[in-house]
Motif scaffolding. Structure first.
Motif, PDB file in Angstrom:
ATOM      1  N   UNK A 133      45.210  29.709  42.020  1.00 33.01           N
ATOM      2  CA  UNK A 133      46.374  30.299  41.344  1.00 33.01           C
ATOM      3  C   UNK A 133      46.602  29.654  39.984  1.00 33.01           C
ATOM      4  N   UNK A 134      46.413  28.343  39.957  1.00 34.42           N
ATOM      5  CA  UNK A 134      46.571  27.651  38.663  1.00 34.42           C
ATOM      6  C   UNK A 134      45.490  28.105  37.676  1.00 34.42           C
ATOM      7  N   UNK A 135      44.273  28.301  38.183  1.00 34.53           N
ATOM      8  CA  UNK A 135      43.185  28.761  37.308  1.00 34.53           C
ATOM      9  C   UNK A 135      43.528  30.138  36.728  1.00 34.53           C
ATOM     10  N   UNK A 136      43.996  31.045  37.599  1.00 32.17           N
ATOM     11  CA  UNK A 136      44.367  32.395  37.138  1.00 32.17           C
ATOM     12  C   UNK A 136      45.456  32.323  36.072  1.00 32.17           C
ATOM     13  N   UNK A 137      46.397  31.430  36.292  1.00 38.42           N
ATOM     14  CA  UNK A 137      47.494  31.294  35.316  1.00 38.42           C
ATOM     15  C   UNK A 137      46.946  30.882  33.951  1.00 38.42           C
ATOM     16  N   UNK A 138      45.900  30.098  33.936  1.00 38.33           N
ATOM     17  CA  UNK A 138      45.339  29.684  32.641  1.00 38.33           C
ATOM     18  C   UNK A 138      44.664  30.859  31.937  1.00 38.33           C
ATOM     19  N   UNK A 139      43.935  31.675  32.717  1.00 36.36           N
ATOM     20  CA  UNK A 139      43.332  32.870  32.096  1.00 36.36           C
ATOM     21  C   UNK A 139      44.436  33.752  31.522  1.00 36.36           C
ATOM     22  N   UNK A 140      45.511  33.898  32.282  1.00 33.27           N
ATOM     23  CA  UNK A 140      46.639  34.717  31.795  1.00 33.27           C
ATOM     24  C   UNK A 140      47.244  34.110  30.544  1.00 33.27           C
ATOM     25  N   UNK A 141      47.186  32.785  30.451  1.00 29.09           N
ATOM     26  CA  UNK A 141      47.780  32.104  29.289  1.00 29.09           C
ATOM     27  C   UNK A 141      46.826  32.059  28.102  1.00 29.09           C
ATOM     28  N   UNK A 142      45.657  32.696  28.221  1.00 32.18           N
ATOM     29  CA  UNK A 142      44.776  32.787  27.062  1.00 32.18           C
ATOM     30  C   UNK A 142      43.583  31.858  27.059  1.00 32.18           C
ATOM     31  N   UNK A 143      43.394  31.128  28.119  1.00 32.61           N
ATOM     32  CA  UNK A 143      42.192  30.287  28.191  1.00 32.61           C
ATOM     33  C   UNK A 143      40.956  31.159  28.457  1.00 32.61           C
ATOM     34  N   UNK A 144      39.817  30.746  27.852  1.00 24.72           N
ATOM     35  CA  UNK A 144      38.547  31.478  28.026  1.00 24.72           C
ATOM     36  C   UNK A 144      37.735  30.918  29.188  1.00 24.72           C
ATOM     37  N   UNK A 145      37.954  29.660  29.477  1.00 24.52           N
ATOM     38  CA  UNK A 145      37.086  28.932  30.411  1.00 24.52           C
ATOM     39  C   UNK A 145      37.959  28.029  31.262  1.00 24.52           C
ATOM     40  N   UNK A 146      37.782  28.134  32.573  1.00 23.90           N
ATOM     41  CA  UNK A 146      38.478  27.196  33.457  1.00 23.90           C
ATOM     42  C   UNK A 146      37.458  26.502  34.361  1.00 23.90           C
TER      43      UNK A 146
ATOM     44  N   UNK B  21      40.892  39.247  43.810  1.00 23.31           N
ATOM     45  CA  UNK B  21      41.754  40.426  43.853  1.00 23.31           C
ATOM     46  C   UNK B  21      42.801  40.412  42.749  1.00 23.31           C
ATOM     47  N   UNK B  22      42.754  39.392  41.908  1.00 26.33           N
ATOM     48  CA  UNK B  22      43.764  39.319  40.847  1.00 26.33           C
ATOM     49  C   UNK B  22      43.335  40.129  39.633  1.00 26.33           C
ATOM     50  N   UNK B  23      44.298  40.678  38.935  1.00 31.66           N
ATOM     51  CA  UNK B  23      44.018  41.400  37.692  1.00 31.66           C
ATOM     52  C   UNK B  23      43.525  40.433  36.613  1.00 31.66           C
ATOM     53  N   UNK B  24      43.861  39.152  36.768  1.00 29.92           N
ATOM     54  CA  UNK B  24      43.438  38.144  35.784  1.00 29.92           C
ATOM     55  C   UNK B  24      42.079  37.550  36.146  1.00 29.92           C
ATOM     56  N   UNK B  25      41.399  38.191  37.074  1.00 32.98           N
ATOM     57  CA  UNK B  25      40.082  37.740  37.539  1.00 32.98           C
ATOM     58  C   UNK B  25      39.125  37.504  36.363  1.00 32.98           C
ATOM     59  N   UNK B  26      38.430  36.382  36.342  1.00 36.10           N
ATOM     60  CA  UNK B  26      37.499  36.139  35.228  1.00 36.10           C
ATOM     61  C   UNK B  26      36.285  37.061  35.301  1.00 36.10           C
ATOM     62  N   UNK B  27      35.590  37.219  34.172  1.00 33.18           N
ATOM     63  CA  UNK B  27      34.426  38.108  34.107  1.00 33.18           C
ATOM     64  C   UNK B  27      33.171  37.447  34.672  1.00 33.18           C
TER      65      UNK B  27
END
Lengths: 407, 407
Positions: free
Chosen positions: A279-292, A327-333
């Motif tokens: 969840x924390x990783x997803x939050x970072x993608x949502x916050x604009x991070x490219x890489x977690x 299953x998150x919309x913020x799922x990384x590519x």
């Protein structure tokens, strides 16, 4: 390893989002002849689906046959040849317990030891005093004053502690004071280059006061200092890969190494479960991070315990939490799942065995024939067997973040 | 390749015992389309069991596509990048026939040649005189006296011989006297550096006398000297790997290379069979050796003959002798079986093809899916395809003889 000049030239300032999920010490060995490894024994429907859809391979942490420590193993995953880019032992020790180390600070490993009436070392580890005693003695060492400089001291474990010196004109080019054998006095701190003279002098002042403070203690009546080192000033993720990168890890050691390569370290809870970290990783993608970089510690811990079944359970708990991510919309590519090294339960320690890797990047991965995620399945994988320090360019490529090389 | 600084740092002075069993020229090719290679055609129940229990892979002798000579191929197996660590051609020639070469001696390849009345070379190989003639002429060359120095001469084959110079102040930095074409006179020996002036002068004295002795011979009435070289002073096994190592080989060439890397060369019989060599290897483990290199020559010889079936039989004889090793109480902990290069019978010569490898080390190997020992089966092996010069660290790791790299 990632050739940083090439990366600087080719990395694009845009592209897919990347998750590097590291299960520490993931690789394992069969417990019984003909049996499965920990990863193979684990029920991992989600990882298996990713492996079946994506591509697999294996990484060599450092060099064939070399068993890495956690620091070098992570540097390799981040694209740095760990034989070339060394982090001093003092840095690793102090990072490992979460001490703050600025770019001009010096970090040192300290040992409590026992000396006789003549100052000669009789036990280099002070009878391996318990950690509680170490904490108590470190409290006393904090009272030492060296004018103009700050000496920060923290207990590590048993007879070991960390020291960070803060102030002007410091250098890591100072030899160890531990003579490496009993029957000798501790060596004075000695500068290897003229610029380190001040640091050596400060260390000697501090050691003299430590000896005074500890003189009536038994068995820990003296200290030695080792692994004097500074921030190795590694090339940073933003500069070489054009990545805004974040670290989601629970243990200080991994946060520390991530910080050294320029990742932002995200606040985590001491009792974070895999789903919390995801969840924390997803939050970072949502916050604009490219890489977690998301780090799971307990695969390694249970391997070190020699507990095959418990390591299997940790892997299963990571697998069970994966839908949070997928299953998150913020799922990384791009999702890469691997370990920094192997920690077979049968070994109770790190090992050199290559580590299974799965790489899932719909639209850019070339699926291989693997249908599950496991050591043997990955042996025939599409990514082959390659140095861990090449993983970064491979992930960047799958995220379409690298330009063409040449015309 | 084995980074020797890393090895020096990480190698432990203890751990498992290692056998490196090299079947010279092991790798092969199918004789008919769709057919098996020599190794695949051979009935090898013992090797197959080791492959099924252990792990497999393939080694690249030098670089992809490069066909090695025996010297460089063995250096690679011993962990030395053969492109970096060169053994001079004179050294290889003289080692290959078992000449004794001290650390200050110079070793040279000699050719008999034919010159006309004006001293101009008309045949660089003296009509490829038979070896018997070569032996007879070498006998005469031994009468040459150069004050203060010893010139040891031995016939090699046909028109080729070896020369070892012993004495003070010698150097290998002397150019060849062979002009590499007919229609020219032999060149005088010429020093490339001032320190080699004495050696060049001695060589010219010796050549002048040789010309006198041979002047009435036909066609071998002159000599040229090439490949002037000294002991390359390679890092030694004891120093870099902390291994007490022994060589069990029948042919002088392999004994010579082993000696250059610091192995003790064990006395063998000229007619030793594989089981004899295995018994000698076991005796070395019992005598306290940590590492035994055991060399089987005839796989290569039969490949060079172009005799597919005979090569198969050699492989089968090695397999049949394996129980001598495996059933002994002195059995090593790690057994690696491979070749130094491929010698397909269809080629009648060395080839560049990667060489199958099996590594058996119960408790430390990660078994792969190979169920037999053979070229195709090893292609999916757990050790992958890797440079031969990385085999040493891989064997050391399986013997638990390497410390962790970094913290």
């Amino acid at each position: 390893m990632a050739d940083f000049d090439l990366m600087r030239e080719l990395a694009l300032d845009g592209g897919g989002k990347i998750l590097l999920l590291v299960m520490d010490g993931l690789g394992g060995l069969p417990r019984i002849e003909g049996g499965p490894t920990e990863l193979e024994a684990a029920e991992t429907p989600n990882l298996d689906r990713l492996a079946a859809q994506g591509t697999t391979g294996r990484i060599v942490p450092i060099r064939p046959g070399l068993t890495p420590g956690s620091g070098p193993a992570h540097l390799a995953l981040f694209g740095y040849d760990p034989v070339e880019y060394l982090i001093g032992r003092g840095m690793l020790e102090c990072i490992g317990i979460g001490m703050k180390i600025g770019p001009k600070d010096v970090a040192i490993r300290g040992n409590f030891c026992t000396v006789d009436g003549g100052g000669v070392i009789t036990d280099r580890r002070a009878g391996r005093i318990p950690t509680e005693k170490c904490i108590e003695l470190v409290e006393k060492l904090r009272t030492i004053k060296v004018p103009g400089y700050e000496f920060d001291v923290e207990a590590v474990q048993d007879y070991r502690f960390g020291v960070v010196i803060r102030g002007a004109g410091l250098s890591g080019e100072v030899d160890d004071t531990d003579p490496q054998q009993t029957g000798k006095k501790p060596l004075p701190a000695k500068a290897r280059i003229p610029e380190a003279g001040k640091t050596a002098e400060l260390m000697n002042q501090w050691i003299a006061q430590a000896g005074e403070i500890l003189k009536d203690e038994r068995p820990a009546n003296m200290v030695t200092l080792r692994g004097v080192s500074m921030d190795p000033n590694l090339p940073k993720f933003a500069e070489v890969y054009k990545l805004k990168a974040a670290c989601v890890a629970v243990y200080p050691m991994y946060k520390g190494v991530s910080q050294l390569v320029g990742m932002d370290v995200i606040e985590t809870g001491a009792h974070d479960k895999p789903e919390d970290e995801f969840r924390r990783a997803l939050a970072q993608f949502e916050a604009g991070y490219d890489f977690v970089f998301c780090h799971i510690k307990y695969t390694d811990s249970r391997g070190e315990d020699g507990d095959f079944d418990a390591k299997v359970k940790v892997i299963e708990s990571v697998d069970a939490a994966l839908p949070v991510l997928l299953q998150s919309a913020a799922r990384p590519d791009v999702i890469a799942v691997t370990g920094d090294h192997s920690t077979p339960a049968t070994y109770k320690s790190h090992s050199w065995h290559p580590v299974p890797l799965l790489l899932w990047a719909p639209g850019t991965h070339l699926p291989d024939r693997a249908t599950r995620f496991g050591e043997r399945e990955c042996m025939g994988g599409g990514l082959g067997l390659f140095p861990a320090s090449d993983l970064m360019p491979v992930m960047l490529a799958h995220a379409k973040r690298l330009q063409k090389f040449g015309a």
